[in-house]
Enzyme design. Structure first.
Site: not given
Length: 468
Positions: A140-145, A147, A259
């Site tokens: 449902v979401g990914t990023g540099s941090f 998944v 954030d």
């Protein structure tokens, strides 16, 4: 066009705020679709040149050493002129004392559809150990941090969200430490956590969270696609719950989220209960101790952060909350800056040029900096003519240049804009009862005056134990 030329153009009247259908004002549409819901992030090289502006892009480490000497008049401070804020990387800066760890995007490692992850929970405080298995369903979401993926508990059938982040073995994870402290109806709940390893001997922290299917960002997009405004009752509900959650985080837990944005606000579209999520940027702010200023996603970034302040307060969350509220009312971001510097231009176009005292409150190192004088745009012209004046008033109280003049979260909860929620017979548009709004704990109300408490809790709920 650089910032000074743009501001001078606006001040001279050559650039005006153009009209937008549905509102009386000038809000330019953001060029980028923010549909990278809550978790997308882009990795920039620490030092590169933006070909479109010849602006040097620097990492936070480069800017951290920027001198505190104020620049000469009519020259942008170095912290604003010689870099582009990494607004698309809200997660890249988390944990500055953790040596700015930027974990890579996770590929596989337990996130493939149908893969089963088994772990053991319990074994503490007299609780028996228990084996729990989760089946990964979809990312449902990914990023540099890392998944986030949706999963199903095979033992109970419960849907959960699992946030999987690469863990530096030398440090504790701040997000985990903060989430363990939290227990509130408007904050996403941590079920439990566990570590996992890979063939490459990489250590991953897995945060098992309650699953909430929707975000405020997508809920708003539903209305804008139909060229409609979000119903005012939902704006009231969502904004109130944001403020209540922030009061809990600021006063009870003692953390600043750093954030707040629509993508980090989860909502159940049946009950309309809202929960703040993603505490990867959250931190306990200690007076006198510096913090990074490259924090918070661009459209929602408080002006003191743009000015490079490092000793900011929880008031940055209140600015972000005000930006979210305005976006719910307008159907689009209030300050759609196309870069970190352009963000300041967008703010000045509406709030006007900050006074010397306001600049001092944001960052005392820049009091001698001279901006072209631009008049504030009247708030009532920003919103459509039928906008409740109480809504406009609350936005104006949250979006103050001076951090100490912004409403606190608890003061915002008591604002007249939310009086409709305190009415005895109010209900959701679908006829259901409102989610719990007034079941404050003693900790949430600690230090509040008797008058404020009476404003916060409706008469029909006082002394009845009624939680809604």
């Amino acid at each position: 066009m650089n910032v000074m030329r743009r501001l001078k153009s606006i001040a001279s009247g050559r650039t005006s705020i153009s009209s937008d259908p549905g509102v009386d004002s000038s809000l330019k549409r953001p060029k980028l679709d923010q549909d990278n819901d809550n978790l997308s992030s882009r990795g920039d090289d620490p030092m590169q040149v933006d070909q479109s502006t010849d602006m040097v892009v620097v990492s936070q480490d480069t800017v951290a050493g920027t001198s505190n000497v104020p620049p000469p008049p009519d020259q942008l401070p170095e912290v604003m002129n010689d870099m582009r804020l990494r607004e698309d990387e809200p997660h890249a800066n988390r944990g500055e004392e953790d040596k700015d760890m930027e974990p890579p995007i996770v590929n596989g490692c337990g996130t493939e559809t149908g893969q089963v992850i088994t772990t053991t929970v319990g074994g503490r405080d007299g609780k028996p150990k228990q084996t729990i298995s989760y089946m990964a369903q979809r990312v449902v979401g990914t990023g540099s941090f890392g998944v986030v993926f949706q999963a199903k508990c095979l033992e109970t059938g419960e849907q959960v969200a699992i946030k999987k982040v690469l863990q530096d073995k030398r440090y504790k994870n701040r997000e985990l430490q903060i989430m363990r402290l939290q227990d509130h109806p408007n904050v996403v709940r941590l079920r439990h956590s566990f570590f996992s390893t890979t063939d490459k001997d990489e250590l991953y922290l897995n945060l098992v969270l309650e699953f909430v299917p929707e975000t405020v960002y997508r809920a708003l997009k539903h209305y804008t696609k139909m060229n409609q405004h979000m119903p005012i009752i939902l704006v009231q509900l969502y904004t109130y719950q944001i403020c209540r959650a922030l009061n809990y985080l600021h006063r009870v837990v003692g953390v600043c989220h750093r954030d707040i944005k629509p993508q980090n606000l989860l909502v159940n579209t049946h009950t309309h209960q809202l929960k703040i999520c993603d505490f990867g940027s959250a931190k306990m702010l200690v007076p006198g101790e510096p913090n990074i200023s490259y924090i918070c996603s661009r459209y929602y970034r408080a002006p003191e952060l743009i000015f490079g302040a490092t000793e900011y307060t929880n008031a940055i969350d209140m600015w972000s909350g005000g930006c979210v509220m305005a976006e719910l009312l307008l159907g689009q971001p209030l300050f759609p800056g196309e870069s970190g510097i352009d963000q300041l231009v967008e703010i000045i176009k509406i709030l006007g040029t900050p006074t010397r005292e306001e600049i001092r409150c944001m960052n005392p190192n820049y009091t001698e900096f001279k901006f072209p004088q631009i008049k504030a745009h009247p708030w009532h012209k920003i919103f459509h003519k039928r906008m409740p004046p109480e809504a406009v008033d609350l936005v104006s109280r949250l979006l103050q240049y001076s951090p100490n003049l912004r409403c606190t979260a608890l003061e915002a909860c008591a604002h007249p804009f939310f009086d409709d929620l305190r009415a005895p017979n109010v209900s959701l548009p679908n006829g259901r009862a409102l989610p719990p709004l007034f079941n404050f704990t003693a900790q949430e109300l600690a230090g509040a005056s008797t008058e404020l408490r009476q404003r916060l809790i409706p008469a029909h709920c006082q002394g009845t134990g009624n939680s809604s």
